[in-house]
Design an enzyme around this catalytic site. Structure first.
Site, PDB file in Angstrom:
ATOM      1  N   LYS A 167       0.852  -1.193   0.000  1.00  0.00           N
ATOM      2  CA  LYS A 167       0.000   0.000   0.000  1.00  0.00           C
ATOM      3  C   LYS A 167       0.885   1.238   0.000  1.00  0.00           C
ATOM      4  CE  LYS A 167      -2.520   1.587   3.532  1.00  0.00           C
ATOM      5  NZ  LYS A 167      -3.620   1.795   4.498  1.00  0.00           N
ATOM      6  N   ASP A 199     -18.196  16.871  16.020  1.00  0.00           N
ATOM      7  CA  ASP A 199     -17.169  17.337  15.102  1.00  0.00           C
ATOM      8  C   ASP A 199     -17.202  18.858  15.116  1.00  0.00           C
ATOM      9  OD1 ASP A 199     -15.572  15.940  12.495  1.00  0.00           O
ATOM     10  OD2 ASP A 199     -15.945  18.098  12.332  1.00  0.00           O
ATOM     11  N   ALA A 202      -4.098   9.381  15.927  1.00  0.00           N
ATOM     12  CA  ALA A 202      -2.659   9.657  16.026  1.00  0.00           C
ATOM     13  C   ALA A 202      -1.885   8.500  15.407  1.00  0.00           C
ATOM     14  CB  ALA A 202      -2.254   9.850  17.484  1.00  0.00           C
ATOM     15  N   ASP A 203      -1.588   8.626  14.112  1.00  0.00           N
ATOM     16  CA  ASP A 203      -0.964   7.522  13.387  1.00  0.00           C
ATOM     17  C   ASP A 203       0.417   7.869  12.854  1.00  0.00           C
ATOM     18  OD1 ASP A 203      -1.728   9.363  11.535  1.00  0.00           O
ATOM     19  OD2 ASP A 203      -2.587   7.930  10.125  1.00  0.00           O
TER      20      ASP A 203
END
Length: 315
Positions: A67, A158, A214-215
């Site tokens: 990917k 949101d 949080a990646d």
């Protein structure tokens, strides 16, 4: 060379339902835990000041994938998605290319699907209500997958009221404040990770938190104090400790490896999950290539079975 299938965004979503994505994602964690599916570490290629690219390979069940995906936070201002990319599928026995998939849809499905997988393993018995903090693409899919797995009703929050309203209307849930969303049994924080949305004072006994935003390095949705106050779980320690929600607490010395349990170990019955009904559990999801492999394999199977149509190209 054989013809290669090309599954666009809509084809991937038509091929893999939320229910199928959930089942495939859970199986991926188990296969990886048993050593049947393998993946090297995710590679980040910074592209300042715009964002970053990520390369994510994995191999299992006769398939190999790569990917190639991006995170460009300023893209929406130009009318483009934040996340763009492609996923290549090859035959793992001959290396022949099989398919090219839209990576944005694959990522949305696997990010959403891990929310109920983690909740079933870690949330308290009888947990039902859902809070969604961040109703963008991945927040919406987390909500859809939780609903598909029987969770709800939910509260959607949101900063963009129209995003929260659209998701709430789709699922028959309600729009609420951040505090109302954070009061649920199962809370999913799915923001860009640029600012904190969860503090220690927001934690209530018996809750479960899926931290999905949080990646990467420098991102955090929770304060260090909030993280350190929870019973901690992650998808993979190497990623979570260096570029996930756990990173800040690890760097401060408040969280060590022995305090964090891999979700795969819990699913396989090799490690306990929730310590007790009053505990607050937190799952740090950084996104694994084995999850992408699971969704890609399901999509390719749907195409081969004739359940979804795809373009084909000759290389």
């Amino acid at each position: 060379m054989p013809e290669v299938a090309v599954l666009n965004h809509d084809a991937v979503l038509a091929a893999v339902s939320p229910r199928a994505a959930i089942d495939a994602t859970r199986e991926a964690f188990l296969r990886h835990r048993r050593g049947e599916w393998v993946m090297p570490s995710k590679v980040y290629l910074e592209a300042p000041p715009h964002g970053d690219f990520r390369a994510m390979p994995a191999l299992g069940d006769g398939l190999a994938i790569l990917k190639w995906i991006s995170s460009f936070p300023h893209n929406p201002a130009a009318g483009l998605p934040t996340v763009l990319g492609t996923l290549l599928v090859s035959d793992a026995t001959t290396s022949e290319p099989i398919a090219i998939l839209d990576a944005r849809s694959v990522t949305a499905l696997r990010t959403g699907a891990v929310a109920p997988v983690a909740a079933r393993a870690l949330a308290k018995d009888g947990a039902a209500t859902v809070g969604i903090v961040g109703c963008g693409l991945h927040g919406a899919w987390a909500a859809r997958c939780l609903a598909a797995d029987g969770y709800g009703p939910g509260v959607c929050f949101d900063p963009r009221p129209e995003a929260a309203q659209a998701l709430a209307s789709e699922l028959g849930w309600s729009v609420g404040t951040r505090d109302q969303a954070l009061d649920a049994d199962v809370v999913c924080c799915v923001t860009p990770g640029a600012e904190v949305v969860l503090d220690a004072g927001d934690l209530h006994p018996g809750q479960h938190f899926n931290m999905l935003g949080a990646d990467g390095p420098g991102k955090a949705e929770a304060t260090i104090g909030a993280v350190a106050s929870c019973a901690l779980f992650c998808d993979e320690w190497a990623q979570a400790s260096h570029g996930g929600e756990l990173t800040g607490a690890v760097e401060e010395g408040l969280v060590t490896r022995d305090r964090v349990t891999d979700l795969g170990a819990v699913l396989a019955g090799e490690a306990p999950g929730r310590p007790g009904p009053e505990a607050v559990t937190l799952f740090d999801s950084t996104g694994l290539a084995i999850q992408d492999l699971a969704i890609a394999a399901a999509a390719v199977a749907a195409w081969r079975d004739g359940r979804v149509e795809a373009q084909t190209i000759s290389l």
